[in-house]
Design a protein around this motif. Structure first.
Motif, short mmCIF file in Angstrom:
data_model
loop_
_atom_site.label_atom_id
_atom_site.label_comp_id
_atom_site.label_asym_id
_atom_site.label_seq_id
_atom_site.Cartn_x
_atom_site.Cartn_y
_atom_site.Cartn_z
N GLU A 233 0.83 -1.21 0.00
CA GLU A 233 0.00 0.00 0.00
C GLU A 233 0.86 1.26 0.00
OE1 GLU A 233 -4.16 -1.32 2.19
OE2 GLU A 233 -2.69 -0.18 3.34
N ARG A 234 1.89 1.27 0.83
CA ARG A 234 2.77 2.44 0.91
C ARG A 234 3.50 2.67 -0.41
NH1 ARG A 234 8.17 2.95 1.99
NH2 ARG A 234 8.28 0.68 2.21
N ILE A 235 4.02 1.61 -1.00
CA ILE A 235 4.75 1.72 -2.27
C ILE A 235 3.84 2.21 -3.38
CG2 ILE A 235 6.03 0.44 -4.03
CD1 ILE A 235 7.62 0.84 -1.47
N ALA A 236 2.58 1.77 -3.38
CA ALA A 236 1.63 2.20 -4.41
C ALA A 236 1.41 3.70 -4.35
CB ALA A 236 0.31 1.45 -4.25
N ILE A 237 1.33 4.27 -3.15
CA ILE A 237 1.15 5.71 -3.00
C ILE A 237 2.38 6.44 -3.52
CG2 ILE A 237 0.84 7.58 -1.33
CD1 ILE A 237 -0.63 5.49 0.44
N ALA A 238 3.56 5.94 -3.17
CA ALA A 238 4.80 6.56 -3.65
C ALA A 238 4.89 6.52 -5.17
CB ALA A 238 6.01 5.85 -3.03
N ASP A 239 4.45 5.41 -5.77
CA ASP A 239 4.49 5.28 -7.23
C ASP A 239 3.62 6.35 -7.91
OD1 ASP A 239 6.23 3.16 -7.09
OD2 ASP A 239 4.69 1.61 -7.36
N VAL A 240 2.42 6.58 -7.37
CA VAL A 240 1.54 7.60 -7.94
C VAL A 240 2.21 8.98 -7.90
CG1 VAL A 240 -0.66 8.82 -7.68
CG2 VAL A 240 -0.57 6.35 -7.40
N LEU A 241 2.96 9.24 -6.83
CA LEU A 241 3.63 10.52 -6.66
C LEU A 241 4.97 10.59 -7.40
CD1 LEU A 241 2.85 10.99 -2.87
CD2 LEU A 241 2.04 12.47 -4.71
N GLY A 242 5.35 9.48 -8.05
CA GLY A 242 6.61 9.45 -8.78
C GLY A 242 7.83 9.46 -7.87
N LEU A 243 7.70 8.86 -6.68
CA LEU A 243 8.78 8.87 -5.69
C LEU A 243 9.43 7.50 -5.56
CD1 LEU A 243 6.86 10.84 -2.93
CD2 LEU A 243 8.55 11.78 -4.52
N GLN A 244 10.71 7.50 -5.30
CA GLN A 244 11.44 6.26 -5.04
C GLN A 244 11.66 6.13 -3.54
OE1 GLN A 244 15.09 6.20 -7.35
NE2 GLN A 244 14.09 5.03 -8.96
N VAL A 245 11.14 5.06 -2.98
CA VAL A 245 11.34 4.76 -1.56
C VAL A 245 11.74 3.31 -1.43
CG1 VAL A 245 9.67 6.52 -0.80
CG2 VAL A 245 8.90 4.19 -1.22
N ARG A 246 12.42 3.00 -0.35
CA ARG A 246 12.87 1.62 -0.17
C ARG A 246 11.71 0.71 0.22
NH1 ARG A 246 17.06 1.64 4.74
NH2 ARG A 246 17.93 3.30 3.45
N THR A 247 11.80 -0.55 -0.16
CA THR A 247 10.78 -1.52 0.21
C THR A 247 11.10 -2.08 1.60
OG1 THR A 247 11.98 -3.43 -0.66
CG2 THR A 247 10.58 -2.19 -2.22
N ILE A 248 10.16 -2.81 2.14
CA ILE A 248 10.38 -3.44 3.43
C ILE A 248 11.54 -4.44 3.36
CG2 ILE A 248 8.68 -5.30 3.04
CD1 ILE A 248 7.95 -5.04 6.03
N PHE A 249 11.72 -5.06 2.20
CA PHE A 249 12.82 -6.01 2.02
C PHE A 249 14.15 -5.27 2.02
CE2 PHE A 249 9.01 -7.37 -0.29
CZ PHE A 249 8.72 -8.54 0.40
N ASP A 250 14.21 -4.13 1.33
CA ASP A 250 15.41 -3.29 1.36
C ASP A 250 15.72 -2.86 2.79
OD1 ASP A 250 15.58 -3.31 -1.45
OD2 ASP A 250 14.32 -1.53 -1.63
N HIS A 251 14.69 -2.49 3.52
CA HIS A 251 14.86 -1.97 4.88
C HIS A 251 15.55 -3.00 5.78
CE1 HIS A 251 13.95 -0.21 8.78
NE2 HIS A 251 13.34 -1.32 9.12
N PHE A 252 15.02 -4.21 5.82
CA PHE A 252 15.62 -5.21 6.70
C PHE A 252 17.00 -5.63 6.21
CE2 PHE A 252 11.08 -6.17 7.97
CZ PHE A 252 11.23 -5.71 9.26
N HIS A 253 17.18 -5.69 4.90
CA HIS A 253 18.47 -6.08 4.35
C HIS A 253 19.54 -5.03 4.65
CE1 HIS A 253 21.50 -7.68 1.66
NE2 HIS A 253 21.49 -6.57 0.95
N LEU A 254 19.22 -3.76 4.41
CA LEU A 254 20.21 -2.70 4.58
C LEU A 254 20.42 -2.35 6.05
CD1 LEU A 254 19.11 -0.38 1.64
CD2 LEU A 254 21.17 -1.80 1.75
N SER A 255 19.38 -2.45 6.87
CA SER A 255 19.50 -2.08 8.28
C SER A 255 20.16 -3.17 9.12
CB SER A 255 18.13 -1.74 8.86
OG SER A 255 17.59 -0.57 8.28
N PHE A 256 19.90 -4.43 8.77
CA PHE A 256 20.33 -5.51 9.64
C PHE A 256 21.22 -6.55 8.95
CE2 PHE A 256 16.26 -3.86 11.18
CZ PHE A 256 16.62 -3.48 12.47
N GLY A 257 21.48 -6.36 7.65
CA GLY A 257 22.42 -7.22 6.96
C GLY A 257 21.98 -8.65 6.77
#
Length: 359
Positions: A233-257
């Protein structure tokens, strides 16, 4: 450099330890002074975990003394305290100082921008999509630092001084920042509200009973699927606004390795690596009292604004309001101050780009 830290909870203590470890000078200020008494009397701040050591940050007894001479001012407390402390610090911020909101919520940067504009002050405001550190405050002089994040999204208001905001953050905290160039992107980059919603709903009775439980360990497959659906849901809103945001998968991967995979599996890997943390041992937790009114409410409003309703986020607001017997939507004092419900999208986009000084 002198870094003024507004707050005296776990994130503020961890921030003070990190700043001092990097060779800069940290000063803490709490409006109540309740949590800084021992440090003000000269007791050291002891950090353990991802940061180890004993530090002696200064303690200010007023907002004015905190801010005087500081190159950077870091707002590091839960979002339900942001408007109060912004009101306290805004009269003393000087042109050229940089204010960092860690982490940003509910367009608090715009509220601060308005107050500074009324004084004719030009100060960059840097919004972080999440905190640099995570941890728990063990006592009035101890903090357990669980994580120092390797990547943190940010945006600066006004965007014309984005390079300045990014450079200062890198100087103070290292080359770990990704400039998303839009405060709207940061508004949709904080994953805590959606993640904490699923975790709290799945473990509410543990919280109410004050049990000791592993947070990542209890992101079971069902909870993980809910978190993934909230993320869509969050990513869909960002897409409509033409914004790049990290996914939940990116978040856990980048934050916790941990390796990429289903959210539940990533959390189990965090638990196995000792990075999973403990869940809240009280229902009076910021996972609800902060993240519902200052997180879920914002995402839901943005979804309505761009005609991409965030149904699960909306349901979460209603469920938690029923569970707690409170109207969490009404508790957001930042959005109310900005008259956010009546703000057109074009106006919001202009403010996120230029701040109030540019309008």
């Amino acid at each position: 450099m002198k870094v003024a830290i507004v707050g005296a909870g776990s994130i503020a203590f961890a921030m003070a330890a990190f700043v001092e470890q990097q060779g800069h000078a940290a000063t803490l200020w709490s409006p109540s002074g309740a949590r800084t008494g021992a440090l003000a009397r000269g007791e050291p701040l002891v950090a353990s975990g991802a940061i180890e050591g004993s530090f002696r940050p200064a303690v200010a007894d007023s907002a004015e003394r905190l801010i005087a001479g500081a190159e950077a001012i870091v707002v590091a407390l839960p979002a339900y305290g942001h408007r109060h402390v912004i009101d306290r610090i805004a009269p003393f911020v000087a042109s050229g100082q940089t204010v960092i909101v860690s982490s940003h919520a509910s367009f608090g940067a715009l509220y601060l921008s308005r107050l500074l504009s009324e004084r004719g002050i030009a100060a960059p405001i840097v919004a972080w999509g999440t905190t640099l550190l995570s941890g728990r405050q063990a006592s009035s002089t101890e903090v357990r630092v669980n994580t120092v994040r390797q990547k943190v999204d940010l945006a600066t208001v006004p965007t014309a001084v984005s390079d300045q905001g990014l450079a200062l953050c890198r100087t103070l905290f290292g080359d770990r920042f990704v400039d998303r160039s839009s405060l709207l992107a940061i508004a949709l980059s904080n994953l805590n509200p959606q993640n904490h919603m699923g975790i709290a709903l799945g473990n509410m009775t543990r919280m109410e009973r004050g049990e000791a439980w592993g947070q990542s360990q209890n992101v079971t497959p069902n909870v993980g699927r809910l978190l993934e659906a909230l993320d869509r849901e969050r990513i869909a809103i960002a897409d409509v606004l033409g914004l790049q945001v990290r996914t939940i998968f990116d978040h856990f991967h980048l934050s916790f390795g941990v390796p990429m995979g289903p959210v539940s599996e990533m959390n189990q890997a965090m638990h196995d690596a000792g990075k999973g943390g403990t869940g809240p041992a009280t229902a009076d937790s910021r996972y609800v009292t902060e993240d519902v009114p200052f997180g879920l409410v914002v995402t839901a409003r943005l979804g309505r604004l761009v005609a991409r309703p965030a149904d699960l986020h909306e349901a979460g607001i209603h469920l938690f309001s029923a569970l707690y017997g409170r109207d969490f939507t009404a508790e957001n004092d930042l959005l109310a101050a900005l008259d956010f419900e009546r703000m057109p999208l074009a106006r919001l986009q202009a403010l996120c780009r230029d701040g109030y000084a540019g309008t």
